[in-house]
Motif scaffolding. Sequence first.
Motif, PDB file in Angstrom:
ATOM      1  N   CYS A 168      25.704 -31.915  28.513  1.00 52.42           N
ATOM      2  CA  CYS A 168      25.187 -32.722  27.393  1.00 52.42           C
ATOM      3  C   CYS A 168      23.661 -32.723  27.381  1.00 52.42           C
ATOM      4  O   CYS A 168      23.038 -32.632  26.317  1.00 52.42           O
ATOM      5  N   LEU A 212      22.414 -29.377  26.062  1.00 51.87           N
ATOM      6  CA  LEU A 212      22.525 -29.339  24.607  1.00 51.87           C
ATOM      7  C   LEU A 212      21.390 -30.126  23.948  1.00 51.87           C
ATOM      8  O   LEU A 212      20.798 -29.682  22.956  1.00 51.87           O
ATOM      9  N   GLU A 250      18.142 -28.212  24.256  1.00 54.28           N
ATOM     10  CA  GLU A 250      18.111 -27.052  23.370  1.00 54.28           C
ATOM     11  C   GLU A 250      17.962 -27.457  21.909  1.00 54.28           C
ATOM     12  O   GLU A 250      17.716 -26.615  21.049  1.00 54.28           O
ATOM     13  N   GLY A 251      18.122 -28.750  21.619  1.00 55.71           N
ATOM     14  CA  GLY A 251      17.916 -29.232  20.255  1.00 55.71           C
ATOM     15  C   GLY A 251      19.174 -29.552  19.490  1.00 55.71           C
ATOM     16  O   GLY A 251      19.105 -29.961  18.326  1.00 55.71           O
ATOM     17  N   ASP A 252      20.361 -29.404  20.120  1.00 53.08           N
ATOM     18  CA  ASP A 252      21.621 -29.705  19.432  1.00 53.08           C
ATOM     19  C   ASP A 252      21.982 -31.167  19.699  1.00 53.08           C
ATOM     20  O   ASP A 252      22.889 -31.475  20.471  1.00 53.08           O
ATOM     21  N   HIS A 253      21.269 -32.046  19.022  1.00 52.81           N
ATOM     22  CA  HIS A 253      21.428 -33.487  19.255  1.00 52.81           C
ATOM     23  C   HIS A 253      22.839 -33.964  18.918  1.00 52.81           C
ATOM     24  O   HIS A 253      23.446 -34.737  19.668  1.00 52.81           O
ATOM     25  N   GLN A 303      25.723 -32.394  18.838  1.00 52.94           N
ATOM     26  CA  GLN A 303      26.728 -31.952  19.806  1.00 52.94           C
ATOM     27  C   GLN A 303      26.559 -32.684  21.133  1.00 52.94           C
ATOM     28  O   GLN A 303      27.548 -33.046  21.780  1.00 52.94           O
ATOM     29  N   CYS A 320      20.415 -40.235  23.556  1.00 53.06           N
ATOM     30  CA  CYS A 320      20.610 -39.616  22.244  1.00 53.06           C
ATOM     31  C   CYS A 320      20.463 -40.647  21.128  1.00 53.06           C
ATOM     32  O   CYS A 320      19.803 -40.399  20.114  1.00 53.06           O
ATOM     33  N   THR A 346      17.228 -32.121  12.746  1.00 47.57           N
ATOM     34  CA  THR A 346      18.295 -31.464  13.521  1.00 47.57           C
ATOM     35  C   THR A 346      18.295 -31.920  14.976  1.00 47.57           C
ATOM     36  O   THR A 346      19.357 -32.067  15.585  1.00 47.57           O
ATOM     37  N   THR A 347      17.104 -32.128  15.529  1.00 49.97           N
ATOM     38  CA  THR A 347      17.025 -32.546  16.935  1.00 49.97           C
ATOM     39  C   THR A 347      17.204 -34.055  17.106  1.00 49.97           C
ATOM     40  O   THR A 347      16.957 -34.590  18.177  1.00 49.97           O
TER      41      THR A 347
END
Length: 851
Positions: free
Chosen positions: A522, A525, A528-531, A533, A564, A733-734
Motif C-alpha cells: 500500500c 502504491l 508511486e502516486g496511485d492514491h 488504489q 491516505c 490523481t495523487t
Amino acid sequence: MIGRSAQLSDALGYLAAGVDVVIEGVPGSGRSTFLTTLGAELEDDGAEVVRVAGIAGLRDHPLAALDAQLRSDGGPRLTGAITAVVDRLSELASSGRFVLMIDDADALDDASWGVILTAQSSSSRAGSSQFNIVSSNLLSCESGPRQIERLHRAYDVRLSAMRLDEFERLMTERADGPIDKFTLSRLYAKSAGLPGLGIGLVDVGCREGRLVRHRGVWTATSDLWSPTLRRLVERQIAHLTGRERKATQLLSLAGPVSMAEAEELIGRNVLDRLERKGLLRFTSTGGVPKATVTPPLVSEQFRHSVGGFERNRTLQHLERLAPTSPVEDGDLVDASPSERDALFVRTVHEHARARLAEARATWRRTHTATTALGLLDALSMTGAPESEIETVTHEIPIDSPDWLRVRLWDAERRATSGQYSEILDELSVLADSLGGGDLLRARATILRIQTDHVTLPPDLDPESVVERMARTATAADVAAYRLERARAGIAQGRFRAAGRELDLLDGDEVGLGDLSAESLRCLVLLGEGDHAQALRRATEGLAVARDRRDARVIQKFSYVAALCAFVSGDYANADRFVESALATGIPSGVPQGPALGLLCIGSVLAGRLGHADLARARVADARRIGGGLGPFPAMSADWAQFQILLADGHPDQAFADLRATIDRLYAGGARWSAAMADLLVTELRPDPADLDGLGARLSGIEGAFVGVLHHYVAALALGEPDDLLKTVPGLATTGRPGFAVNAYEHAGRILRDHGRDEEAEEVAAELERFRSSLPTGGYDATRFRRVEVLLSERELEIAHMVQQGRSNPEIAAALFLSVRTVESHVRSIMRKLGISSRSALIAYVAATGSL
C-alpha cells in the motif's frame, strides 16, 4: 465539559427556545455531571434553577418526593395537597426565568409528574412564561420512552460512550498526568468508554497501587480489577430485575456467545430488555454476531463473585448448545461509533489474553526456542512487565535449535528501549560469525532496527549478494530479509526496488497471514502516486486485520489508511482510522512506527479540528516512541509540533525545528519522509533561490507522489501560472484535491496581477467545475494555514465577529469583556496571521472559509 460540550450547547439552545430537555444514559455515562453543569450554566445566565430528584423508596407515596424537596424552610407539608404543589411551582415560575431539573426522573411517582405538568401548563395560561423542565433518567426499555412522552416538546440528549480522545483527556485530568497508551486502552475497554467507570478505575487504581507513576506517566502494574470496584459496578446493574440480573450473570460467565445460543440461555424477551438497558451489545466475529455483556467490568464482577460449581454448570450447558450459521453484519444491532470502538477494543484484548494463556501453557509443557518466541510475542502484545520477558529469554540455552531467533527478537526489543548503538554493534559482531539462513535472519534484524531508528545504510546489498546468501538459506529466511529490504526501499523513496522485493516474496513463507507485505505494498502504491488504489487496499487489509483482532497489523493498515485520508483532506475518515487504532493500545517491545505515525497524524488532525490540548498531548505521546522520529511520512513529532508552534505564534521556531528534523531524516536515509516535510516548508515559504537545492535533495526519490508536489511548489515559487495549472491533474490523481484547488487559486491570482483578466476568469470557471466534482467537505485547501490552527478558541470567536462587521465595543458587550481585552485579542489575531488591518482580517477569514 470534556466530550459533551456540543450536547451541552444544544441543550442550552433548546431551553432558551422554550423546549424541554430529557437526558438519558446508562449508569456511568455522566448524567448527573451533565445535569449539574447544565444547571450551573443556566444560573450563570440568570435563570432560577430548582433541583428535585426521584427517590425510588418514595415512588409508592404520591407527592412525597416533591414535598421533601419543594417545601420552603418551615413551610407547611405539601403531601396530598395537589393545589399547594401547583401553586408553589407557579409561584417560582412567576418570579422570572425558571427551570425545574429532575434527576432520576424515572423514580419519580406518577402523581408528582402529573402535578409538575399541570403547573407548567397553568403558569403559561396565567400569563407567566412557561417554565422549562430538564429531566434525567436511565436509558431503559421501561422508563426511557416514558419521560419523552410525558413532555409535549422535548430535546433528547443521549449520553453514549466517549471517544478515545475525549476519554483520554478526562482520565489524564483525573490522574493529574499522562497515562501509558496500553494502560489507557485497557481502561477504555474495561469501562466501555463510560466516564464514570473510567474515573472509578483510575481512582481505585491509583489508591491501591495498581496504577503507578513511572517517569511522569501512569502505568498499570497488575490487573485493574479490584474488589473495591464492586460497589461501583453494582450501580450499573441496580436497576435490573432478578431475572435480568441472573441472565447477565449467565452471559458474563459464558463469554461472547452467538445470538441463537444467547436466546437459548436466557430467552428472547430478557435478551431484548438487556440490550435496551445498555448491558448487551452484539459484535461481529467472522460474520457471526456475538452477544457480549457491556461494560466489561460487569462481566468481571460476576466472574470474580460466582463460585466454581455454578461457573462449570453454565459452561457445560453452553457446550450442549447447537452451533449457529453465520449471518451478515447488516443484521447487527447498531451502536454509536464510540461504543463500537470500546467493544472492539475489548475483543482485541480478549484475543490477546487468550493467545497469551495458550502460549504460557505451551511454554510450560515444552521449553524450546519456538515456544519461547510464541510466548514472547504474546507477552509484548499484552503490556507484560520487562522482568517476565527477560526471564523467558534467559531460559533458552545457547545450543538450543533456533536459539538465534530468540536472541534476535530480544535484540530488537532492547533497541526500542534506548540501547540502539550497542545492539547494532553486538549484532554486527554476531553476523560475522554466521552463514546461510542465520546470516540472513541477522541481517534482516539489523536492517529493521536501522530503518526504525532512521539510520539506513546508503546502499543495500546487491541482488547478486542476496541470491548467493539465499542458496544455503530456507525460503522463510530469504523472505524475512526481502521484507526488510522492501521497508528500507520505501523509506528511501526507491519504490520500484521495494516493489520488486515484494514481488519476489513467497507469500506462504513470509507469513502473509500477518499482512505485513500487503501493508508495505500500500505504501509503494501511494509513493508511486496511485492514491486511490493505496487507500482501497489499505482499507481492505484493515478489515481483515480487524477480523483477526491483531493490534499490530490493525495499526499498520490504520496508519496507511489514515495517511491516505489525511493527505486528501478527508479528516473525518482520517480521524476515525487514528482513534479506532490507538484505542487498541500501543504494545511495548515491538516496532512502533505505525503507532508513532498515528499519533502524529492525530495531533495535526486535533489541531485542525480545534482541539489544541489533544494536539499537544498526542505530540507528547509521540516523543515517547523512538524519540518521536520514524522512517515513513508523518512519523515525526516535530512535524506535528510545527503546527502547534504556528498556533502559538512562533513561526520562526517552527520552521527552524522542522528544518533540523528534515536534515536528520535526509542524513538517516528516510528520504521520502524528509522530502514531504521539505516540500511543506517550500510551499509555505516559497523562495526561487532555494529551488536548485530542493531539486538536488529530491533527486533519486521516485514516484509521482513526490514528483507532482515538487512541480507544484516550484511553479508556485517561480510564479508560473501555466505550470501551476499543469500540476492539477497530477495533484488530483495523487489524492491531493486541496493542492489542486490551491494551484487554480494561485494561477488565477498571478494572471490577474499581470493584467491577464480574461484568462483569470477562465481559470476561476475551471476551479468552480473542479470544486463541484469534489465531495462536500472532502478536501482542505488551507492545511497549515488554517485559521483554526493559528487562533485560540476565544480568538476564533472574536475573528468571526470581526468578519461579521461588529465593532470592538459591540464584541465586548456580547462577550462580557472589556473593550481593552477585545482590542488585545484583535492585535494578537493580526500578529499571528501576519495581517496589518481590520479589513485584511475580514478578507482573510472569508477567503479561508474555515469559520
